[in-house]
Design a protein around this motif. Structure first.
Motif, short mmCIF file in Angstrom:
data_model
loop_
_atom_site.label_atom_id
_atom_site.label_comp_id
_atom_site.label_asym_id
_atom_site.label_seq_id
_atom_site.Cartn_x
_atom_site.Cartn_y
_atom_site.Cartn_z
N GLU A 106 0.65 3.78 -5.38
CA GLU A 106 -0.14 2.88 -4.78
C GLU A 106 -1.78 2.94 -5.10
OE1 GLU A 106 -0.42 -0.72 -2.41
OE2 GLU A 106 1.37 0.50 -3.09
N LEU A 107 -2.24 4.16 -5.24
CA LEU A 107 -3.57 4.23 -5.57
C LEU A 107 -3.95 3.48 -6.84
CD1 LEU A 107 -6.44 5.69 -5.87
CD2 LEU A 107 -5.03 7.63 -6.68
N ASP A 108 -2.89 3.61 -7.85
CA ASP A 108 -3.36 2.89 -9.20
C ASP A 108 -3.22 1.46 -8.92
OD1 ASP A 108 -3.32 5.31 -10.57
OD2 ASP A 108 -1.70 4.73 -12.03
N PHE A 109 -2.27 0.99 -8.02
CA PHE A 109 -2.13 -0.42 -7.70
C PHE A 109 -3.46 -0.98 -7.17
CE2 PHE A 109 -1.08 -4.01 -5.02
CZ PHE A 109 -0.07 -4.95 -6.05
N GLU A 110 -4.05 -0.16 -6.04
CA GLU A 110 -5.03 -0.72 -5.18
C GLU A 110 -6.16 -0.54 -6.19
OE1 GLU A 110 -5.03 1.93 -2.00
OE2 GLU A 110 -3.71 0.99 -0.90
N GLU A 111 -6.54 0.50 -7.24
CA GLU A 111 -7.44 0.51 -7.87
C GLU A 111 -7.50 -0.80 -8.90
OE1 GLU A 111 -10.57 3.91 -8.76
OE2 GLU A 111 -8.57 4.49 -9.48
N GLY A 112 -6.29 -0.89 -9.56
CA GLY A 112 -6.27 -1.97 -10.42
C GLY A 112 -6.79 -3.28 -9.95
N GLN A 113 -6.26 -3.74 -8.58
CA GLN A 113 -6.92 -4.73 -8.02
C GLN A 113 -8.33 -4.81 -7.97
OE1 GLN A 113 -4.44 -4.75 -4.19
NE2 GLN A 113 -3.85 -6.78 -4.85
#
Length: 221
Positions: A177-184
Motif C-alpha cells: 500500500e505504501l508504494d500505491f499511495e506514493e505512486g498516487q
C-alpha cells in the motif's frame, strides 16, 4: 526479441493503456488517498530504500523505475520488452520495481503481497517473473488466486512457513500500500508508469521507452 514482434507487443500495450486510462483513473481515485507512511518522510519519493532493485548499474547509471500491476495486461505486454531493455542496457541502468495494484483488478493486490512475501526471502525477482509468465492463467479472475500464488512460492523453493507468515502479516500488505499511495502522490494513475532519473515518462510511440533510456545513457537527459 525481433523488432517486429517487439513493436507489436508494445503497440498492443499502448493501446490498452490509452483505452483504459480514463476508467483506471476513476478506479484509482475511488480509493482514499493518504500520505505515504514509510520511513517517517511524508514527501513522495520515486525510489525509497525499501524499493526492489532488480538491476543495480552502480555509480553513474541512469535509474528506471516502473510502477506496475501484476494483473495489468499492458504490464504483461511490456514485461518482455523491459526484459530485453534490461539485457540491452546491462550495467548502464538501475531498474527498480514498485507496486501499483489497481482497485479494478481482483487479484492484483494478492499478487503484490505474494511478491513482497518472496522479497522477504530475497526471491522477489523469481516471483516477479513467475507472476508475469503465468498472468494468462489467473488474470481477470473474480475469485482469490492466493492459493495459486502460494503454489508458485513452493515451486521456486521458498520456506513456506515463512512465506505464509509474511502473507498473513498486515505489514506485508502495508508495504504494498505504501508504494500505491506514493505512486498516487507522484501522479501515477495507470500501469505501467515509468520514471527515468526521477522524471515521469509520457510514452506515445512503441520505441519511446528505449529511446528515452538511450538518450539518458548517452547523457542526453
Amino acid at each position: 526479441m525481433k523488432t517486429p514482434v517487439k513493436a507489436t507487443l508494445v503497440t498492443i500495450a499502448v493501446v490498452v493503456v490509452l483505452v483504459g486510462a480514463a476508467l483506471i483513473y476513476v478506479l484509482v481515485n475511488q480509493s482514499q488517498t493518504a500520505p505515504p507512511s514509510g520511513g517517517g518522510d511524508a514527501s513522495p519519493q520515486v525510489v525509497r530504500e525499501s524499493s526492489h532493485v532488480l538491476d543495480d548499474g552502480g555509480e553513474g547509471a541512469v535509474t528506471l523505475v516502473e510502477f506496475l500491476d501484476f494483473e495489468c495486461e499492458a504490464c504483461g505486454a511490456f514485461f518482455p520488452i523491459v526484459e530485453d531493455l534490461r539485457e540491452q542496457f546491462a550495467g548502464q541502468i538501475t531498474y527498480v520495481v514498485r507496486y501499483f495494484p489497481l482497485p479494478g483488478h481482483f487479484n492484483s493486490k494478492n499478487a503484490a503481497v505474494a511478491a513482497e512475501a518472496a522479497a522477504q526471502q530475497d526471491r522477489f525477482e523469481d516471483m516477479y517473473v513467475r507472476l508475469f509468465e503465468t498472468q494468462a492463467e489467473w488474470g481477470e479472475a473474480q475469485e482469490s488466486r492466493a492459493d495459486l500464488f502460494r503454489g508458485f512460492a513452493e515451486e521456486i523453493g521458498l520456506d513456506m512457513a515463512a512465506y505464509d507468515a509474511a502473507v498473513a502479516d498486515p505489514a506485508t500488505a502495508e508495504r504494498v500500500e505504501l508504494d500505491f499511495e506514493e505512486g498516487q502522490a507522484l501522479g501515477v494513475s495507470s500501469t505501467p508508469t515509468f520514471f527515468l532519473d526521477g522524471e515521469l515518462l509520457e510514452l506515445q510511440e512503441w520505441d519511446d521507452l528505449e529511446n528515452a533510456i538511450q538518450a539518458a545513457v548517452n547523457g542526453g537527459r
